[in-house]
Write an enzyme that holds these catalytic residues in place. Sequence first.
Site, PDB file in Angstrom:
ATOM      1  N   ASP A   1       6.156   4.482   4.398  1.00 30.34           N
ATOM      2  CA  ASP A   1       7.145   3.304   6.044  1.00 30.34           C
ATOM      3  C   ASP A   1       6.831   2.198   4.723  1.00 30.34           C
ATOM      4  O   ASP A   1       7.694   1.099   5.158  1.00 30.34           O
ATOM      5  CB  ASP A   1       6.589   3.299   6.815  1.00 30.34           C
ATOM      6  CG  ASP A   1       5.000   2.586   7.582  1.00 30.34           C
ATOM      7  OD1 ASP A   1       4.322   3.142   6.933  1.00 30.34           O
ATOM      8  OD2 ASP A   1       5.137   1.918   7.922  1.00 30.34           O
ATOM      9  N   HIS A   2       6.439   1.781   3.837  1.00 25.04           N
ATOM     10  CA  HIS A   2       6.377   1.038   2.933  1.00 25.04           C
ATOM     11  C   HIS A   2       7.014   1.143   1.279  1.00 25.04           C
ATOM     12  O   HIS A   2       7.578  -0.136   0.998  1.00 25.04           O
ATOM     13  CB  HIS A   2       4.596   0.918   2.572  1.00 25.04           C
ATOM     14  CG  HIS A   2       3.995  -0.071   4.372  1.00 25.04           C
ATOM     15  ND1 HIS A   2       3.787  -1.357   4.898  1.00 25.04           N
ATOM     16  CD2 HIS A   2       3.599   0.546   5.013  1.00 25.04           C
ATOM     17  CE1 HIS A   2       3.820  -0.953   5.769  1.00 25.04           C
ATOM     18  NE2 HIS A   2       3.362   0.075   6.535  1.00 25.04           N
TER      19      HIS A   2
ATOM     20  N   ASP B   1      -0.228  -3.929   6.249  1.00 22.22           N
ATOM     21  CA  ASP B   1      -0.934  -3.834   7.287  1.00 22.22           C
ATOM     22  C   ASP B   1      -2.609  -3.926   7.681  1.00 22.22           C
ATOM     23  O   ASP B   1      -3.304  -2.935   8.460  1.00 22.22           O
ATOM     24  CB  ASP B   1      -0.532  -1.521   8.017  1.00 22.22           C
ATOM     25  CG  ASP B   1       1.109  -0.844   7.996  1.00 22.22           C
ATOM     26  OD1 ASP B   1       1.488  -2.354   7.928  1.00 22.22           O
ATOM     27  OD2 ASP B   1       1.442  -0.290   8.046  1.00 22.22           O
TER      28      ASP B   1
ATOM     29  N   HIS C   1       0.546  -1.318  -0.182  1.00 24.85           N
ATOM     30  CA  HIS C   1       0.511   0.032   0.300  1.00 24.85           C
ATOM     31  C   HIS C   1       0.820   1.052   0.278  1.00 24.85           C
ATOM     32  O   HIS C   1       1.985   1.235  -0.016  1.00 24.85           O
ATOM     33  CB  HIS C   1      -0.739  -0.126   1.232  1.00 24.85           C
ATOM     34  CG  HIS C   1      -0.290   0.633   2.323  1.00 24.85           C
ATOM     35  ND1 HIS C   1       0.405  -0.450   2.888  1.00 24.85           N
ATOM     36  CD2 HIS C   1       0.016   0.623   3.460  1.00 24.85           C
ATOM     37  CE1 HIS C   1       1.076  -0.637   4.529  1.00 24.85           C
ATOM     38  NE2 HIS C   1       0.296   0.833   4.732  1.00 24.85           N
TER      39      HIS C   1
ATOM     40  N   HIS D   1       0.915   3.463   1.640  1.00 23.69           N
ATOM     41  CA  HIS D   1       2.233   4.406   2.934  1.00 23.69           C
ATOM     42  C   HIS D   1       3.780   4.904   2.661  1.00 23.69           C
ATOM     43  O   HIS D   1       3.852   3.369   2.511  1.00 23.69           O
ATOM     44  CB  HIS D   1       1.815   4.121   4.080  1.00 23.69           C
ATOM     45  CG  HIS D   1       0.164   3.997   5.015  1.00 23.69           C
ATOM     46  ND1 HIS D   1      -0.887   4.276   5.772  1.00 23.69           N
ATOM     47  CD2 HIS D   1      -0.362   5.220   4.587  1.00 23.69           C
ATOM     48  CE1 HIS D   1      -1.466   3.994   5.624  1.00 23.69           C
ATOM     49  NE2 HIS D   1      -1.694   5.137   5.109  1.00 23.69           N
TER      50      HIS D   1
ATOM     51  N   HIS E   1       4.992  -5.062  10.888  1.00 22.75           N
ATOM     52  CA  HIS E   1       5.270  -4.318  11.853  1.00 22.75           C
ATOM     53  C   HIS E   1       5.321  -5.206  12.939  1.00 22.75           C
ATOM     54  O   HIS E   1       3.908  -6.399  13.508  1.00 22.75           O
ATOM     55  CB  HIS E   1       4.314  -3.306  12.246  1.00 22.75           C
ATOM     56  CG  HIS E   1       4.365  -1.875  11.305  1.00 22.75           C
ATOM     57  ND1 HIS E   1       4.881  -0.929  11.293  1.00 22.75           N
ATOM     58  CD2 HIS E   1       3.339  -1.469   9.962  1.00 22.75           C
ATOM     59  CE1 HIS E   1       4.325   0.001  10.031  1.00 22.75           C
ATOM     60  NE2 HIS E   1       3.353  -0.664   9.566  1.00 22.75           N
TER      61      HIS E   1
ATOM     62  N   HIS F   1      -7.020  -0.878   5.413  1.00 19.84           N
ATOM     63  CA  HIS F   1      -6.395   0.024   5.553  1.00 19.84           C
ATOM     64  C   HIS F   1      -5.883   1.556   4.642  1.00 19.84           C
ATOM     65  O   HIS F   1      -6.322   2.228   5.539  1.00 19.84           O
ATOM     66  CB  HIS F   1      -4.800  -0.937   6.772  1.00 19.84           C
ATOM     67  CG  HIS F   1      -3.968   0.124   7.157  1.00 19.84           C
ATOM     68  ND1 HIS F   1      -3.691   0.531   8.030  1.00 19.84           N
ATOM     69  CD2 HIS F   1      -2.225   0.801   5.733  1.00 19.84           C
ATOM     70  CE1 HIS F   1      -2.811   1.543   7.633  1.00 19.84           C
ATOM     71  NE2 HIS F   1      -1.887   1.669   7.007  1.00 19.84           N
TER      72      HIS F   1
HETATM   73 FE    FE Z   1       2.917   0.624   8.291  1.00 17.56          FE
HETATM   74 ZN    ZN Z   2       0.115   1.922   6.817  1.00 15.73          ZN
END
Ligand code: FE
Ligand code: ZN
Length: 256
Positions: free
Chosen positions: A57-58, A128, A53, A55, A166, A111
Amino acid sequence: MLKLIPLPAFEDNYIWVLHDAHRAVAVDPGDPAPLAAFLDAHGLALAALLITHHHRDHTGGNSWLRQRYGCAVYASHNAAIPAVTHRLHGGNSVNILELDLHLEVLATPGHTLDHISYVGHGCLFCGDTVFGCGCGKLFEGSPAMMAASLDAILALPDTTRVCCAHEYTLSNIDFAKTLDGDNPALLERERTDRDLRAHGQPTLPSTLALEKATNPFLRFHSPDMTAFAARYLNRRNPDPAEVFGAIRGAKDAWDG
Ligand code: FE
Ligand code: ZN
């Protein structure tokens, strides 16, 4: 046989790597540095990135890794995701011929609206969507949408290794105990996972069987969670999506 490795990144992310002696694929490398260090240390080429996805952090490693390794980059149709070479929908498959790796794409919105998950080699790379004993927050989707995504995951084999993005398991267990403190499988998981974390080990991958037994967000069809939701919503006979929504609402309130 491919090896499955979680590489820690940032505070609590995992970059999942599947590799043989020569090549690797990696899931959601938000930070390219730990992945590049691992590949270089093991002399591995990077065949592909699998992105769940949008975001940061990905996706933060996409451009740099694509430039450095010339890897394919698989992701959903969300144009916000950088450096994508192959756009995917639920129902598509991904074939990484060099690794003899075949993955199915599951649409798992909730999410985020663009969230997809990858299933293959006995693994679920769920980003996530599912966490150890938890699930992702609903930033973009509705409870009904996330419940449908979780139903698709619940239909996978019990032996599926659940590879979450995570390490949130211990705090999720703390929350789960507030709903489900008499569940022996949950208490057993708490002992096992506290011990793993005390020794610096990941609690993941878990198995779908373990998540079904301990994760309240995957138990929204159960009589116990339905009874909890009826109390929480002060309403009789909530449907499964409403039960899921009640558990998610309780967790959001618990997080503060
Ligand atoms: Fe994340
Ligand atoms: Zn996320």
